[in-house]
Design a protein around this motif. Structure first.
Motif, PDB file in Angstrom:
ATOM      1  N   TRP A 177       0.846  -1.208   0.000  1.00  0.00           N
ATOM      2  CA  TRP A 177       0.000   0.000   0.000  1.00  0.00           C
ATOM      3  C   TRP A 177       0.872   1.245   0.000  1.00  0.00           C
ATOM      4  CZ3 TRP A 177      -5.289  -1.214   0.397  1.00  0.00           C
ATOM      5  CH2 TRP A 177      -5.575  -2.524   0.812  1.00  0.00           C
ATOM      6  N   ASP A 178       0.324   2.316  -0.561  1.00  0.00           N
ATOM      7  CA  ASP A 178       0.952   3.630  -0.449  1.00  0.00           C
ATOM      8  C   ASP A 178       0.270   4.380   0.686  1.00  0.00           C
ATOM      9  OD1 ASP A 178       1.458   6.531  -0.958  1.00  0.00           O
ATOM     10  OD2 ASP A 178       2.548   5.746  -2.680  1.00  0.00           O
ATOM     11  N   VAL A 179       1.071   5.037   1.520  1.00  0.00           N
ATOM     12  CA  VAL A 179       0.525   5.746   2.685  1.00  0.00           C
ATOM     13  C   VAL A 179      -0.492   6.818   2.264  1.00  0.00           C
ATOM     14  CG1 VAL A 179       1.182   7.389   4.497  1.00  0.00           C
ATOM     15  CG2 VAL A 179       2.495   5.296   4.188  1.00  0.00           C
ATOM     16  N   ARG A 180      -0.301   7.387   1.058  1.00  0.00           N
ATOM     17  CA  ARG A 180      -1.141   8.523   0.641  1.00  0.00           C
ATOM     18  C   ARG A 180      -2.366   8.095  -0.160  1.00  0.00           C
ATOM     19  NH1 ARG A 180       4.614  10.219  -1.484  1.00  0.00           N
ATOM     20  NH2 ARG A 180       4.458   7.984  -1.790  1.00  0.00           N
ATOM     21  N   ASP A 181      -2.547   6.787  -0.334  1.00  0.00           N
ATOM     22  CA  ASP A 181      -3.550   6.331  -1.295  1.00  0.00           C
ATOM     23  C   ASP A 181      -4.442   5.251  -0.686  1.00  0.00           C
ATOM     24  OD1 ASP A 181      -4.747   6.442  -3.706  1.00  0.00           O
ATOM     25  OD2 ASP A 181      -3.274   5.248  -4.782  1.00  0.00           O
ATOM     26  N   GLN A 182      -5.614   5.052  -1.287  1.00  0.00           N
ATOM     27  CA  GLN A 182      -6.579   4.080  -0.766  1.00  0.00           C
ATOM     28  C   GLN A 182      -6.332   2.658  -1.258  1.00  0.00           C
ATOM     29  OE1 GLN A 182      -9.369   4.175   1.188  1.00  0.00           O
ATOM     30  NE2 GLN A 182      -9.984   6.300   1.409  1.00  0.00           N
ATOM     31  N   GLY A 183      -6.106   2.503  -2.542  1.00  0.00           N
ATOM     32  CA  GLY A 183      -6.034   1.161  -3.124  1.00  0.00           C
ATOM     33  C   GLY A 183      -4.671   0.526  -2.973  1.00  0.00           C
ATOM     34  N   HIS A 184      -4.641  -0.838  -2.949  1.00  0.00           N
ATOM     35  CA  HIS A 184      -3.338  -1.500  -2.845  1.00  0.00           C
ATOM     36  C   HIS A 184      -2.624  -1.468  -4.190  1.00  0.00           C
ATOM     37  CE1 HIS A 184      -5.905  -4.912  -4.142  1.00  0.00           C
ATOM     38  NE2 HIS A 184      -4.807  -5.350  -4.742  1.00  0.00           N
ATOM     39  N   LYS A 185      -1.298  -1.445  -4.137  1.00  0.00           N
ATOM     40  CA  LYS A 185      -0.477  -1.350  -5.340  1.00  0.00           C
ATOM     41  C   LYS A 185      -0.157  -2.728  -5.910  1.00  0.00           C
ATOM     42  CE  LYS A 185      -0.292   3.021  -4.943  1.00  0.00           C
ATOM     43  NZ  LYS A 185      -1.429   3.617  -5.635  1.00  0.00           N
ATOM     44  N   GLN A 186       0.128  -3.670  -5.010  1.00  0.00           N
ATOM     45  CA  GLN A 186       0.486  -5.017  -5.439  1.00  0.00           C
ATOM     46  C   GLN A 186      -0.055  -6.028  -4.443  1.00  0.00           C
ATOM     47  OE1 GLN A 186       4.667  -3.402  -6.252  1.00  0.00           O
ATOM     48  NE2 GLN A 186       4.861  -5.519  -6.890  1.00  0.00           N
ATOM     49  N   MET A 187      -0.235  -7.248  -4.936  1.00  0.00           N
ATOM     50  CA  MET A 187      -0.734  -8.328  -4.093  1.00  0.00           C
ATOM     51  C   MET A 187       0.169  -9.544  -4.307  1.00  0.00           C
ATOM     52  SD  MET A 187      -4.655  -9.533  -3.990  1.00  0.00           S
ATOM     53  CE  MET A 187      -5.291 -10.768  -2.893  1.00  0.00           C
ATOM     54  N   PHE A 188       0.551 -10.201  -3.228  1.00  0.00           N
ATOM     55  CA  PHE A 188       1.519 -11.299  -3.314  1.00  0.00           C
ATOM     56  C   PHE A 188       0.903 -12.586  -2.765  1.00  0.00           C
ATOM     57  CE2 PHE A 188       3.762  -7.317  -3.032  1.00  0.00           C
ATOM     58  CZ  PHE A 188       4.780  -7.440  -3.972  1.00  0.00           C
ATOM     59  N   PHE A 189       1.071 -13.659  -3.538  1.00  0.00           N
ATOM     60  CA  PHE A 189       0.532 -14.967  -3.153  1.00  0.00           C
ATOM     61  C   PHE A 189       1.672 -15.938  -2.882  1.00  0.00           C
ATOM     62  CE2 PHE A 189      -2.373 -12.865  -6.038  1.00  0.00           C
ATOM     63  CZ  PHE A 189      -3.607 -13.009  -5.420  1.00  0.00           C
ATOM     64  N   GLY A 190       1.364 -17.064  -2.258  1.00  0.00           N
ATOM     65  CA  GLY A 190       2.366 -18.107  -2.077  1.00  0.00           C
ATOM     66  C   GLY A 190       2.152 -18.906  -0.812  1.00  0.00           C
ATOM     67  N   HIS A 191       1.821 -18.219   0.271  1.00  0.00           N
ATOM     68  CA  HIS A 191       1.620 -18.944   1.529  1.00  0.00           C
ATOM     69  C   HIS A 191       0.363 -19.810   1.475  1.00  0.00           C
ATOM     70  CE1 HIS A 191       4.874 -17.594   4.051  1.00  0.00           C
ATOM     71  NE2 HIS A 191       4.677 -16.329   3.694  1.00  0.00           N
ATOM     72  N   GLU A 192       0.403 -20.902   2.213  1.00  0.00           N
ATOM     73  CA  GLU A 192      -0.716 -21.844   2.207  1.00  0.00           C
ATOM     74  C   GLU A 192      -1.598 -21.708   3.450  1.00  0.00           C
ATOM     75  OE1 GLU A 192       1.270 -25.571   1.704  1.00  0.00           O
ATOM     76  OE2 GLU A 192       2.261 -24.824  -0.116  1.00  0.00           O
TER      77      GLU A 192
END
Length: 306
Positions: A177-192
């Motif tokens: 996330w960016d501190v100044r913004d509402q929406g997430h920038k990136q999403m990371f997968f991998g954990h089960e």
């Protein structure tokens, strides 16, 4: 690239004072003082050089799950099953000699799982209602209320430049996330399984995670993917909290089965284990200068490693 030396930290101080499970710890910006929160309903601020208590702050609710020290060392925040974030001014005392409560931030529909100060006037929290909230502490108002994840938010870490942050969740994902913004920038997968904790790399370009799926992982923000996976020898338990050393070479994670594991973050090899607790290690925090590590446990102790 040469191997890094085996981790040889020893336990220099035992922080004895709580009378119930100690759930979280966080260092001040001065790398000397830390705050611990316990189910005995108290926050204790410690001088880690001497191992002495500096202040004891009784809480209205005993169910504290997260604590945070502001970088300046002027404020501490805590929260948990009381569904609110409470902020205390360390430098001002009320009539009974206890640190003065500055703010109670209400409006959560779930437990508070993580909180971090941006500065003395602003705070970011993650909670069990899947939301991320930005607060203006002076006004006691939310400046942002973000639907963060599809499950409880379990961990939150600010980037070294304080402009972005990363969250980990029970929905098995991490988001940037960016501190100044509402929406997430990136999403990371991998954990089960649940992502229990996240921690920024000192260069601000990657972050480490640990999970109940018995692995820790490193994600690169620029490559938008997982770089490495770390497992304990014997693969016997999940992890509760993780940090990276100030060089970024050591990845350190606390485990459910009493130990604190270390890896070479670049090579992915197990580097050693620190044993001093007699029960689940709940949280670890590294000093901003990278010289010491604090750990807390269900055995009612905090430990300082150097």
């Amino acid at each position: 690239m040469a191997d890094i030396p085996k981790i040889r930290w020893s336990c220099k101080k035992s922080l004895k004072g709580h009378i119930n499970k100690v759930n979280s710890v966080h260092f001040s910006g001065d790398s000397r003082h830390c705050v611990t929160g316990s189910l005995d309903g108290k926050l204790i601020i410690w001088d880690t050089y001497s191992g002495n208590k500096v202040q004891v702050i009784p809480l209205r609710s005993a169910w504290v799950m997260t604590v945070a020290f502001s970088p300046s060392g002027n404020f501490v925040a805590c929260g948990g099953m009381d569904n609110q974030c409470t902020i205390y001014d360390v430098n001002n005392r009320d009539s009974s000699g206890v640190a003065k409560m500055v703010r109670e931030l209400m409006g959560y529909e779930g437990f508070l799982s993580s909180c971090r100060f941006l500065d003395d006037g602003h705070l970011i929290t993650g909670s069990g209602d899947m939301k991320i909230c930005h607060w203006d502490i002076e006004k006691g108002q939310k400046t942002m209320d973000i639907n963060g994840h599809a499950g409880d938010i379990a961990g939150l870490c600010l980037s070294p430049d304080m402009n972005s942050y990363v969250t980990g969740s029970v929905d098995k994902t991490c988001k940037l996330w960016d501190v100044r913004d509402q929406g997430h920038k990136q999403m990371f997968f991998g954990h089960e399984m649940d992502v229990a904790s996240v921690y920024y790399h000192p260069n601000g370009q990657a972050f480490a995670t640990c999970s109940e799926d018995k692995t820790c992982r490193m994600f690169d923000i620029r490559a938008d993917q997982e770089l490495c996976q770390y497992e304990a020898p014997g693969k016997n338990a999940g992890f509760t909290s993780c940090v990276l050393s100030s060089s970024g070479r050591y990845l350190i994670a606390s485990a459910i089965e009493n130990g604190i594991h270390a890896w070479d973050a670049m090579k992915g090899t197990h580097n050693g284990i620190l044993n001093a607790h007699e029960n689940r290690v709940t949280c670890i925090s590294i000093t901003p200068n990278g010289m010491a590590l604090a750990s807390t446990s269900w055995d009612q102790y905090g430990k300082v490693w150097v």
